[in-house]
Design a protein around this motif. Structure first.
Motif, PDB file in Angstrom:
ATOM      1  N   UNK A   8       0.667  -1.297   0.086  1.00 58.79           N
ATOM      2  CA  UNK A   8       0.054  -0.134  -0.123  1.00 58.79           C
ATOM      3  C   UNK A   8       0.799   1.361   0.006  1.00 58.79           C
ATOM      4  N   UNK A   9       1.880   1.322   0.786  1.00 55.66           N
ATOM      5  CA  UNK A   9       2.912   2.326   0.878  1.00 55.66           C
ATOM      6  C   UNK A   9       3.534   2.605  -0.441  1.00 55.66           C
ATOM      7  N   UNK A  10       3.916   1.717  -1.175  1.00 53.61           N
ATOM      8  CA  UNK A  10       4.622   1.611  -2.259  1.00 53.61           C
ATOM      9  C   UNK A  10       3.643   2.241  -3.542  1.00 53.61           C
ATOM     10  N   UNK A  11       2.336   1.644  -3.384  1.00 49.16           N
ATOM     11  CA  UNK A  11       1.631   2.208  -4.500  1.00 49.16           C
ATOM     12  C   UNK A  11       1.192   3.644  -4.349  1.00 49.16           C
ATOM     13  N   UNK A  12       0.811   3.974  -3.063  1.00 55.89           N
ATOM     14  CA  UNK A  12       0.434   5.351  -2.727  1.00 55.89           C
ATOM     15  C   UNK A  12       1.800   6.216  -3.257  1.00 55.89           C
ATOM     16  N   UNK A  13       2.939   5.779  -2.784  1.00 56.86           N
ATOM     17  CA  UNK A  13       4.032   6.498  -3.116  1.00 56.86           C
ATOM     18  C   UNK A  13       4.325   6.668  -4.501  1.00 56.86           C
ATOM     19  N   UNK A  14       4.075   5.779  -5.306  1.00 61.39           N
ATOM     20  CA  UNK A  14       4.242   5.599  -6.598  1.00 61.39           C
ATOM     21  C   UNK A  14       3.068   6.537  -7.526  1.00 61.39           C
ATOM     22  N   UNK A  15       1.941   6.774  -6.712  1.00 61.73           N
ATOM     23  CA  UNK A  15       1.118   7.551  -7.249  1.00 61.73           C
ATOM     24  C   UNK A  15       1.080   9.115  -7.105  1.00 61.73           C
ATOM     25  N   UNK A  16       1.810   9.224  -5.813  1.00 58.46           N
ATOM     26  CA  UNK A  16       2.269  10.544  -5.633  1.00 58.46           C
ATOM     27  C   UNK A  16       3.439  11.025  -6.611  1.00 58.46           C
ATOM     28  N   UNK A  78      -4.155  -0.635  -9.155  1.00 60.35           N
ATOM     29  CA  UNK A  78      -3.416  -1.443  -8.015  1.00 60.35           C
ATOM     30  C   UNK A  78      -4.505  -1.627  -6.760  1.00 60.35           C
ATOM     31  N   UNK A  79      -5.800  -1.179  -7.492  1.00 62.62           N
ATOM     32  CA  UNK A  79      -6.906  -1.690  -6.390  1.00 62.62           C
ATOM     33  C   UNK A  79      -6.877  -0.732  -5.216  1.00 62.62           C
ATOM     34  N   UNK A  80      -6.315   0.542  -5.174  1.00 68.47           N
ATOM     35  CA  UNK A  80      -6.162   1.342  -4.036  1.00 68.47           C
ATOM     36  C   UNK A  80      -7.135   2.538  -4.026  1.00 68.47           C
ATOM     37  N   UNK A  81      -7.612   3.230  -3.026  1.00 69.85           N
ATOM     38  CA  UNK A  81      -8.529   3.939  -3.117  1.00 69.85           C
ATOM     39  C   UNK A  81      -8.123   5.152  -2.284  1.00 69.85           C
ATOM     40  N   UNK A  82      -7.775   6.191  -3.314  1.00 77.25           N
ATOM     41  CA  UNK A  82      -7.103   7.351  -2.698  1.00 77.25           C
ATOM     42  C   UNK A  82      -7.536   8.695  -3.044  1.00 77.25           C
ATOM     43  N   UNK A  83      -7.293   9.524  -2.513  1.00 79.94           N
ATOM     44  CA  UNK A  83      -7.400  10.987  -2.910  1.00 79.94           C
ATOM     45  C   UNK A  83      -6.247  11.815  -3.336  1.00 79.94           C
ATOM     46  N   UNK A  84      -6.337  12.371  -4.231  1.00 79.66           N
ATOM     47  CA  UNK A  84      -4.906  13.089  -4.715  1.00 79.66           C
ATOM     48  C   UNK A  84      -4.953  14.660  -4.683  1.00 79.66           C
ATOM     49  N   UNK A  85      -4.129  15.187  -4.102  1.00 82.30           N
ATOM     50  CA  UNK A  85      -4.044  16.784  -4.143  1.00 82.30           C
ATOM     51  C   UNK A  85      -2.980  17.129  -4.791  1.00 82.30           C
ATOM     52  N   UNK A  86      -2.998  18.180  -5.971  1.00 78.47           N
ATOM     53  CA  UNK A  86      -1.839  18.783  -6.597  1.00 78.47           C
ATOM     54  C   UNK A  86      -1.767  20.252  -5.942  1.00 78.47           C
ATOM     55  N   UNK A  87      -0.438  20.351  -5.679  1.00 76.99           N
ATOM     56  CA  UNK A  87      -0.201  21.793  -5.153  1.00 76.99           C
ATOM     57  C   UNK A  87       0.800  22.689  -5.803  1.00 76.99           C
TER      58      UNK A  87
END
Length: 108
Positions: A8-16, A78-87
């Motif tokens: 999960x951490x790898x996928x989230x990091x990859x998405x970021x 990756x079957x992850x449910x996330x929110x994304x913010x672009x700053x």
């Protein structure tokens, strides 16, 4: 509180990382248009020798939205449910997208 798995951490990091990379690409694309007003080059030449001016580019809403959508799509693969913010470079939010099924806590 349950800790997130390493996957999960790898996928989230990859998405970021994907969002930031697309955001950088969008900023570069936006600055590469070469559109300038007639007064801008003259003013730049005058202050160029004095070094009193700086030039910066800003991420457009379209580019930020495209980057956020790409990050959400990568997470969905990756079957992850996330929110994304672009700053922007100052940390001010340009676009925030909450993916389908993302919990309310993921927005914060």
């Amino acid at each position: 509180m349950k800790k997130a798995s390493s996957r999960t951490r790898v996928v989230t990091g990859g998405a970021i990382v994907a969002a930031l990379a697309l955001g950088g690409f969008g900023a570069y694309s936006a600055s590469a248009t070469g559109e300038e007003t007639a007064a801008a080059p003259a003013a730049a030449k005058v202050d160029a020798k004095n070094k009193n001016t700086t030039r910066s580019t800003h991420l457009t809403i379209e580019a930020a939205t495209q980057a956020a959508k790409a990050a959400i799509e990568a997470a969905e693969k990756e079957n992850q449910r996330v929110s994304v913010a672009v700053v922007d470079r100052n940390g001010n939010t340009i676009v925030t997208l909450r993916g389908d099924g993302a919990g309310p806590q993921s927005y914060e």
